[in-house]
Scaffold this motif. Structure first.
Motif, PDB file in Angstrom:
ATOM      1  N   GLY A  17       7.220   5.496   3.386  1.00  0.00           N
ATOM      2  CA  GLY A  17       7.032   4.100   3.730  1.00  0.00           C
ATOM      3  C   GLY A  17       5.777   3.563   3.084  1.00  0.00           C
ATOM      4  N   VAL A  18       5.333   2.427   3.567  1.00  0.00           N
ATOM      5  CA  VAL A  18       4.148   1.757   3.043  1.00  0.00           C
ATOM      6  C   VAL A  18       3.211   1.453   4.202  1.00  0.00           C
ATOM      7  CG1 VAL A  18       3.278  -0.252   1.806  1.00  0.00           C
ATOM      8  CG2 VAL A  18       5.477   0.726   1.173  1.00  0.00           C
ATOM      9  N   GLN A  19       1.957   1.802   4.036  1.00  0.00           N
ATOM     10  CA  GLN A  19       0.930   1.463   5.012  1.00  0.00           C
ATOM     11  C   GLN A  19       0.145   0.257   4.521  1.00  0.00           C
ATOM     12  OE1 GLN A  19      -1.038   5.386   5.257  1.00  0.00           O
ATOM     13  NE2 GLN A  19      -1.134   5.041   7.458  1.00  0.00           N
ATOM     14  N   SER A  20      -0.261  -0.576   5.438  1.00  0.00           N
ATOM     15  CA  SER A  20      -1.101  -1.721   5.078  1.00  0.00           C
ATOM     16  C   SER A  20      -2.325  -1.734   5.985  1.00  0.00           C
ATOM     17  CB  SER A  20      -0.328  -3.037   5.206  1.00  0.00           C
ATOM     18  OG  SER A  20       0.093  -3.221   6.549  1.00  0.00           O
ATOM     19  N   ARG A  21      -3.359  -2.366   5.527  1.00  0.00           N
ATOM     20  CA  ARG A  21      -4.585  -2.473   6.290  1.00  0.00           C
ATOM     21  C   ARG A  21      -5.256  -3.792   5.955  1.00  0.00           C
ATOM     22  NH1 ARG A  21      -8.697   1.741   3.131  1.00  0.00           N
ATOM     23  NH2 ARG A  21      -8.556   0.763   1.076  1.00  0.00           N
ATOM     24  N   GLU A  22      -6.164  -4.200   6.819  1.00  0.00           N
ATOM     25  CA  GLU A  22      -6.908  -5.426   6.573  1.00  0.00           C
ATOM     26  C   GLU A  22      -8.251  -5.065   5.959  1.00  0.00           C
ATOM     27  OE1 GLU A  22      -8.442  -9.417   8.972  1.00  0.00           O
ATOM     28  OE2 GLU A  22      -7.330  -7.834   9.999  1.00  0.00           O
ATOM     29  N   VAL A  23      -8.630  -5.791   4.958  1.00  0.00           N
ATOM     30  CA  VAL A  23      -9.913  -5.571   4.290  1.00  0.00           C
ATOM     31  C   VAL A  23     -10.767  -6.801   4.512  1.00  0.00           C
ATOM     32  CG1 VAL A  23     -11.045  -5.215   2.074  1.00  0.00           C
ATOM     33  CG2 VAL A  23      -8.905  -4.047   2.558  1.00  0.00           C
ATOM     34  N   TYR A  24     -11.975  -6.609   5.019  1.00  0.00           N
ATOM     35  CA  TYR A  24     -12.874  -7.738   5.197  1.00  0.00           C
ATOM     36  C   TYR A  24     -14.258  -7.356   4.706  1.00  0.00           C
ATOM     37  CZ  TYR A  24     -14.406  -5.392   9.522  1.00  0.00           C
ATOM     38  OH  TYR A  24     -14.886  -4.497  10.420  1.00  0.00           O
ATOM     39  N   CYS A  25     -15.059  -8.356   4.473  1.00  0.00           N
ATOM     40  CA  CYS A  25     -16.380  -8.181   3.872  1.00  0.00           C
ATOM     41  C   CYS A  25     -17.429  -8.158   4.974  1.00  0.00           C
ATOM     42  CB  CYS A  25     -16.641  -9.321   2.892  1.00  0.00           C
ATOM     43  SG  CYS A  25     -18.202  -9.178   1.998  1.00  0.00           S
ATOM     44  N   THR A  56     -14.062  -4.984  -7.226  1.00  0.00           N
ATOM     45  CA  THR A  56     -12.626  -4.961  -6.941  1.00  0.00           C
ATOM     46  C   THR A  56     -12.388  -4.821  -5.440  1.00  0.00           C
ATOM     47  OG1 THR A  56     -12.251  -3.890  -9.068  1.00  0.00           O
ATOM     48  CG2 THR A  56     -10.446  -3.819  -7.468  1.00  0.00           C
ATOM     49  N   THR A  57     -11.502  -5.644  -4.926  1.00  0.00           N
ATOM     50  CA  THR A  57     -11.135  -5.541  -3.509  1.00  0.00           C
ATOM     51  C   THR A  57     -10.363  -4.252  -3.282  1.00  0.00           C
ATOM     52  OG1 THR A  57     -10.973  -7.941  -3.400  1.00  0.00           O
ATOM     53  CG2 THR A  57      -9.936  -6.684  -1.613  1.00  0.00           C
ATOM     54  N   PRO A  58     -10.712  -3.469  -2.266  1.00  0.00           N
ATOM     55  CA  PRO A  58      -9.947  -2.236  -1.993  1.00  0.00           C
ATOM     56  C   PRO A  58      -8.482  -2.554  -1.752  1.00  0.00           C
ATOM     57  CG  PRO A  58     -11.981  -2.286  -0.713  1.00  0.00           C
ATOM     58  CD  PRO A  58     -11.845  -3.633  -1.340  1.00  0.00           C
ATOM     59  N   SER A  59      -7.643  -1.599  -2.108  1.00  0.00           N
ATOM     60  CA  SER A  59      -6.203  -1.784  -1.961  1.00  0.00           C
ATOM     61  C   SER A  59      -5.850  -1.967  -0.493  1.00  0.00           C
ATOM     62  CB  SER A  59      -5.457  -0.574  -2.529  1.00  0.00           C
ATOM     63  OG  SER A  59      -4.070  -0.695  -2.283  1.00  0.00           O
ATOM     64  N   THR A  60      -4.938  -2.880  -0.243  1.00  0.00           N
ATOM     65  CA  THR A  60      -4.506  -3.135   1.136  1.00  0.00           C
ATOM     66  C   THR A  60      -3.216  -2.418   1.483  1.00  0.00           C
ATOM     67  OG1 THR A  60      -3.346  -5.140   0.393  1.00  0.00           O
ATOM     68  CG2 THR A  60      -5.621  -5.397   1.170  1.00  0.00           C
ATOM     69  N   THR A  61      -2.590  -1.761   0.521  1.00  0.00           N
ATOM     70  CA  THR A  61      -1.347  -1.031   0.790  1.00  0.00           C
ATOM     71  C   THR A  61      -1.389   0.319   0.092  1.00  0.00           C
ATOM     72  OG1 THR A  61      -0.233  -2.003  -1.145  1.00  0.00           O
ATOM     73  CG2 THR A  61       0.010  -3.150   0.960  1.00  0.00           C
ATOM     74  N   GLN A  62      -0.659   1.249   0.658  1.00  0.00           N
ATOM     75  CA  GLN A  62      -0.494   2.550   0.026  1.00  0.00           C
ATOM     76  C   GLN A  62       0.788   3.181   0.552  1.00  0.00           C
ATOM     77  OE1 GLN A  62      -3.706   5.189   1.038  1.00  0.00           O
ATOM     78  NE2 GLN A  62      -3.029   5.490   3.134  1.00  0.00           N
TER      79      GLN A  62
END
Length: 1148
Positions: A17-25, A56-62
């Motif tokens: 599957g695919v995992q997602s996450r939120e990236v904030y500063c 570069t913004t870290p990846s939000t999916t893997q």
């Protein structure tokens, strides 16, 4: 192949599957990061604006993988065992059970607790832990040393336990030893019978009031008795025996377990992995419980005492509690600006396993202060100051400049005011007011001799719109009233008239429709499977077409005049993508082989093709089907041939007295399903091995009375391996009835050589190909398992039971299972749409705005592909293009005389156009160009008057310069010479009186260097009557057929036309000579313009064969070589260029 109903069942999904996450500063340094990771005070750094984080913004999916649970698989039930005690070590209770068992063939995730029950029990009487098991009966021995007659058979037995394992005979000491069995050895005149067959399979697995288990065995008559003295054959009913079996009632019990409960803390155990720090997570030992009940088959739950205690499953087990983890939240971010009234707090780690819960409130709101009335600011302009002359040092080189009058500049003050008129800071107007008015403008300080006029008055009122004219006036001032030149109404008009304005407007659509644009947020989420990025952008949107507004004079005006916001808006539909739709999987086919390894197949077929960017179909065959093929193995003993007893002999040549002779016997042979309890149901014959099918008919001789009767042949003995052909195999029979005295029995042993692939075989393992990657039932992708099968193959290529290879202990060197991966359907992930770009044009009809998006992650597998539309456009509102543009020059006016040097004038007016570049524009009010800088085509040097010459009778007149010619190289026979390419322009000298032509100078030339020059060749085309000169790019450069050849073969123009020459001096075009009127414009179509003129140094008499004057250069001599003057001219040009470059260098 994974596009099936598993996508619709999101419960229990597993696999890839695919995992997602939120990236904030956040604001962070090394110490702060250490602080966050140590979870002090259970807080993280508060979020800040994402633009503050660089890089570069870290990846939000893997991609990720959830292990799929392994389902439990069990074998078939075994046979019912003997009646035995629950526990042979404790025989207190006289209650017994018969057990049957099955085993786990595939251990599940979570242990055996997820498997169905493995033991079933039937209560029985007279249990025992050990029993005698009959191996076989010895040969029948007649009594009292007789050769025939009644006798006994001694049983050969062994002692076995309840599991059927042989043990010491002493263990069966308490059991009744099997007694001898009575038998009969037929005498020569007696009836001879075959041995009893084995008991058939019991007809029932248990007994009830309506059904009892029965077994049957049979025997056959092998030879009839003699008429006298021998025992007769029994009747038909005596040839079979029936007995009861499985007499136990149909009451089956088993234990049933429920699911394990949650792991709860066990206060009796100590804490594992404990830490002195209360802030760190702890993991403790807990317990799990489950419900265990006794089930009576077909009835339900019964008291536990009904089930045997020994196989009862456990109901309590220890477990490890998951480590606690508290929720960690950030501090609140800064308050947003009003009117937005909320702020955000981010949850960085969700609580798990009983840790401290996240707060319910992640947002806070507060009321904004009531905004005051927005301050208003405006620019205030003051009076223009007096015109100030431009310094004389700057103007002195201008033509006709005078020191005390001429061009100047006037300025005015500009201030910033509030709406109530009070003075405000200029910064406020720059921020909130419209653009700043101009502070300076050019002006003219009149000279003493100049005409001085007042400003224009306002236009007179119109009686009604679109009817009549309106007028404005001005007057001469001071001494100008008395000057005659100022009274010239053409040079200094004192009134101006125009049609009354007409506010009638016409709106028209212009340009193409834009893309269909969905409203913000109009994205339908996919309902089939929640995979990151799986969104369908479809539904109702809107497309736009620009509107243009024209007034009654067909002039472009602001679209607001037509009560339009600049667009036509029309609803449109963005079609939703439709995925490839396949049917459900068919059932698996039967294994292609009934013995050994084969394949089984299932298929899907296409129901609907994808369109509008839907998920693609897997690779289909020509029938639009997709297949899955997996190996399978069939137990070679699952189907067996079962032969019924032979029928009674049918003797062909019957001796009524003897009842013997040649005859035929038949029997029924069927293919049956073999179970643990024996053959059960008849199946199709093709499932059994045809080579092993027993005979259904046999021809033989029915022995006569007193003949020897032999038993059936025993099976052939096994051939010793390897099959060399040097060894034999044998089979035997024994005498069931001895012959009369003096007769012998036939041979009771047969032998035959062991020949390879006839009756002797070698065996080897064969490995199949790998299967396709098989996933768990709930997985759609990810890690799966591929398998292959092991076959035992005979040397003749036939697959046989694995036991043949196992008995030879052949080496198994292959791995039968391997991990594999099915590519996950990763959908195309796109960035958000960018903001709309600025308009591509500041005005006009063709302005467009664009927005774009990019591919963040490309699709994989059968994921949704990326859409083709990665950018969208819509038209800009149409705005009129205003510009300053010169009007035409007036006629040359000379004061107080008829000819000579005079002035001509032109106006600077405001023009409007649609920006299409077609040159159409209309003059409009100057106020519309007020915000524009006064410049014409970028040139701020505004020239509204210039000197001109009105030729006097007999004077020569100089035409205007022609346009610059295209860049041309110095070429000879199509080859460029090593000289700088040039552009050329010229102007001709003409005369009003033809007789004065000889007094005029030659035409003037100007050249300038250019970058890339073209080489043109010129060729005369046509017939002697119709001739024209054509350039090598197929352009007719003569303009008209107005030329002819001289006697020398030179091309020249006819009388009344002048030659237009190229830079090389070749004739390019003939143009009329304007000798009767003064031209105001010139033909600018050719590269270089010239006019015919008489060279005073040459005779004016007409030469033979020519009309007029010839202008030509001959660079080639009669021998075809370049003349010397060509090189001289080239050298002169080169020296001139070197001189110019040197002067420029010295000037710097």
């Amino acid at each position: 192949s994974q596009q099936d109903r598993r996508r619709g069942n999101q419960t229990g999904l597993c696999g890839g599957g695919v995992q997602s996450r939120e990236v904030y500063c956040i604001q962070a340094n090394a110490e702060l990061l250490s602080y966050i990771y140590s979870n002090k005070d259970k807080q993280a750094s508060k979020p800040v604006d994402v633009q503050l984080c660089k890089g570069t913004t870290p990846s939000t999916t893997q991609l990720c993988h959830i292990p799929c649970p392994v389902e439990c698989e069990v074998s078939l039930w075994g046979a019912w065992g003997p009646c035995t005690f629950e526990n042979c070590n404790e025989r207190i209770v006289k209650k017994g059970f018969k057990f049957r068992r099955r085993t786990i063939t595939n251990y599940p995730t979570g242990g055996e607790g997820n498997c169905p029950h493995l033991v079933e029990a039937i209560p029985c009487d007279d249990p025992s832990c050990f029993s005698w098991q009959l191996v076989k009966l010895e040969e029948c021995i007649p009594e009292e040393d007789m050769d025939c007659g009644e006798g006994t058979q001694t049983p050969q037995v062994r002692c076995v336990n309840s599991q059927g394992t042989e043990v010491e005979k002493e263990m069966c000491a308490e059991e009744v030893y099997p007694s001898s069995v009575a038998c009969v050895v037929p005498c020569p005149k007696d009836c001879a019978l075959s041995l009893w067959t084995e008991w058939s399979t019991c007809s029932q697995t248990c007994s009830s009031k309506t059904a009892e288990g029965k077994q049957m065995r049979t025997r056959a008559i092998l030879a009839y008795n003699a008429g006298e003295g021998g025992s007769s054959c029994p009747n038909t009913s005596a040839l079979q025996e029936v007995r009861n079996c499985n007499e136990h009632p149909c009451i089956v019990y088993h234990w049933q377990t429920g699911p394990w409960g949650q792991c709860v803390e066990d206060t009796t155990t100590s804490t594992l992995n404990s830490s002195s720090s209360a802030e760190k997570s702890t993991c403790t030992v807990g317990v799990q419980t489950r419900k265990v009940i006794c089930i009576k088959v077909n009835v339900g739950q019964v008291p536990p005492k009904k089930c045997p205690e020994a196989p009862r499953p456990e109901s309590v087990r220890p477990c490890l509690l998951p480590c606690k983890r508290d929720c960690i939240v950030t501090p609140f971010s800064e308050w947003t600006e009003c009117p937005t009234s909320c702020e955000t707090v981010l949850c960085t780690i969700q609580c798990t396993n009983g840790g401290q819960e996240c707060p319910d409130v992640l947002y806070e709101e507060k009321d904004c202060a009531t905004p005051s009335v927005c301050p208003g600011y405006r620019w205030k302009t003051h009076k223009w100051r007096k015109c100030q002359l431009v310094p004389w040092s700057i103007r002195r080189d201008s033509k006709g400049a005078q020191e005390n009058c001429g061009a100047g500049v006037q300025t005015r003050a500009i201030s910033c005011r509030q709406l109530d008129g009070t003075v405000a800071d200029v910064v406020q107007c720059l921020k909130f007011a419209s653009s700043m008015p101009v502070m300076s403008q050019p002006c003219q300080l009149l000279c003493r001799d100049d005409c001085q006029l007042s400003n224009w008055s306002k236009f007179s009122p119109c009686t009604s719109d679109c009817v009549g004219v309106r007028t404005r006036r001005r007057a001469l001032v001071g001494k100008s009233k008395k000057k005659d030149k100022c009274k010239n109404g053409q040079m200094y008009p004192l009134s101006e008239t125009q049609y009354c304005p007409c506010d009638k407007y016409n709106a028209q659509p212009v340009g193409n429709w834009s893309d269909c644009i969905l409203p913000e947020g109009r994205v339908e989420s996919a309902v089939v499977m929640k995979v990151q990025g799986d969104v369908k952008e479809c539904g109702q949107g809107y497309r736009y077409q620009a509107m243009v507004c024209y007034d009654q004079d067909n002039k472009l005006v602001e679209t607001s005049r037509c009560n339009s916001h600049g667009y036509i808006e029309e609803a449109c539909i963005v079609p939703c993508p439709s995925d490839c739709k396949l049917s459900e999987w068919s059932n698996w086919s039967r294994c292609s082989k009934s013995c050994g390894s084969g394949v089984k197949v299932r298929s899907k077929w296409l129901r609907e093709k994808p369109y509008n960017g839907g998920r693609p179909c897997p690779k289909l065959d020509h029938l639009n089907q997709v297949y899955e093929v997996v190996p399978c193995v069939s137990d070679c003993s699952q189907y067996i041939w079962v032969a019924e007893p032979w029928s009674v002999w049918k003797v062909s040549n019957v001796d009524l007295k003897e009842n013997c002779g040649e005859g035929v016997q038949t029997r029924r042979v069927r293919c049956m399903l073999n179970t643990v309890d024996g053959p059960s149901d008849a199946v199709e014959d093709y499932l059994c091995d045809p080579e092993e099918m027993p005979q259904g008919t046999r021809e033989n001789r029915l022995p006569c009375p007193e003949d020897c009767v032999l038993s059936d042949w025993s099976p052939w003995t096994q051939c010793d391996l390897p099959c060399s052909g040097k060894r034999d195999r044998e089979r035997t029979a024994f005498a069931l009835r001895l012959p009369k005295e003096g007769e012998d029995c036939p041979v009771s042993m047969q032998t035959e050589p062991c020949l390879l692939n006839r009756n002797c075989f070698h065996y080897s393992y064969n490995i199949t190909d790998w299967s396709t990657c098989q996933l768990s039932a709930n997985a759609v992708c990810g890690i799966g398992l591929k398998t292959r099968m092991l076959d035992c193959v005979r040397s003749d290529g036939k697959s046989v039971d694995l036991k043949y290879c196992e008995e030879l202990r052949l080496e198994k060197k292959w791995q039968m299972n391997a991990s594999c991966t099915v590519e996950c359907p990763v959908n195309c992930l796109l960035s958000d749409w960018s903001a709309w770009s600025d308009c591509s044009q500041t005005c006009g009809l063709e302005g467009k705005m664009w927005r774009r998006r990019t591919v963040v992650e490309a699709s994989q597998g059968d994921g949704r592909p990326c859409p083709s539309q990665m950018e969208q456009w819509k038209p800009c509102p149409v705005r009129p293009c205003y510009r300053w543009q010169y009007g035409p020059w007036s006629e040359c006016r000379v004061e107080e005389v008829v000819c000579g040097v005079g002035l001509r004038f032109r106006n600077l007016s405001c023009f409007v156009s649609d920006g299409s570049g077609d040159g159409k524009s209309s003059i409009v009010e100057e106020e519309l160009c007020a915000r524009l800088e006064q410049a014409v085509d970028g040139d701020q040097n505004i020239i509204l008057e210039e000197t001109c010459t009105l030729p006097c009778p007999g004077d020569c007149y100089l035409m205007e310069w022609s346009d610059w010619s295209p860049c041309q190289s110095v070429c000879v026979k199509g080859q460029r010479l090593d000289f700088t390419p040039v552009q050329v322009r010229s102007r001709a000298v003409i005369a009003q009186e033809p007789e004065n032509i000889a007094q005029c100078p030659d035409q003037e030339w100007q050249t300038r260097p250019c970058s890339i020059g073209e080489c043109y060749e010129y060729q005369w085309m046509g017939s002697p009557q119709l001739i024209w000169c054509q350039r090598s790019d197929a352009i007719n450069v003569t303009g008209a057929i107005l030329h002819h050849f001289t006697s020398e073969g030179v091309c020249m123009c006819k009388e009344g036309y002048t030659e237009v020459l190229t830079a090389e001096g070749m004739l390019e075009q003939c143009t009329p000579i304007p000798v009767l009127e003064i031209p105001t414009a010139v033909d600018k179509k050719s590269d270089v313009k010239t006019s015919r003129a008489i060279n005073p140094t040459l005779p004016t008499t007409e030469q033979p064969g020519r009309v007029g004057r010839t202008w030509y250069l001959q660079p080639f001599g009669p021998d075809g070589k370049l003349k010397t003057w060509v090189y001289g001219v080239a050298a002169g040009v080169f020296v001139l260029l070197v001189f110019i470059v040197s002067m420029i260098y010295l000037a710097w």
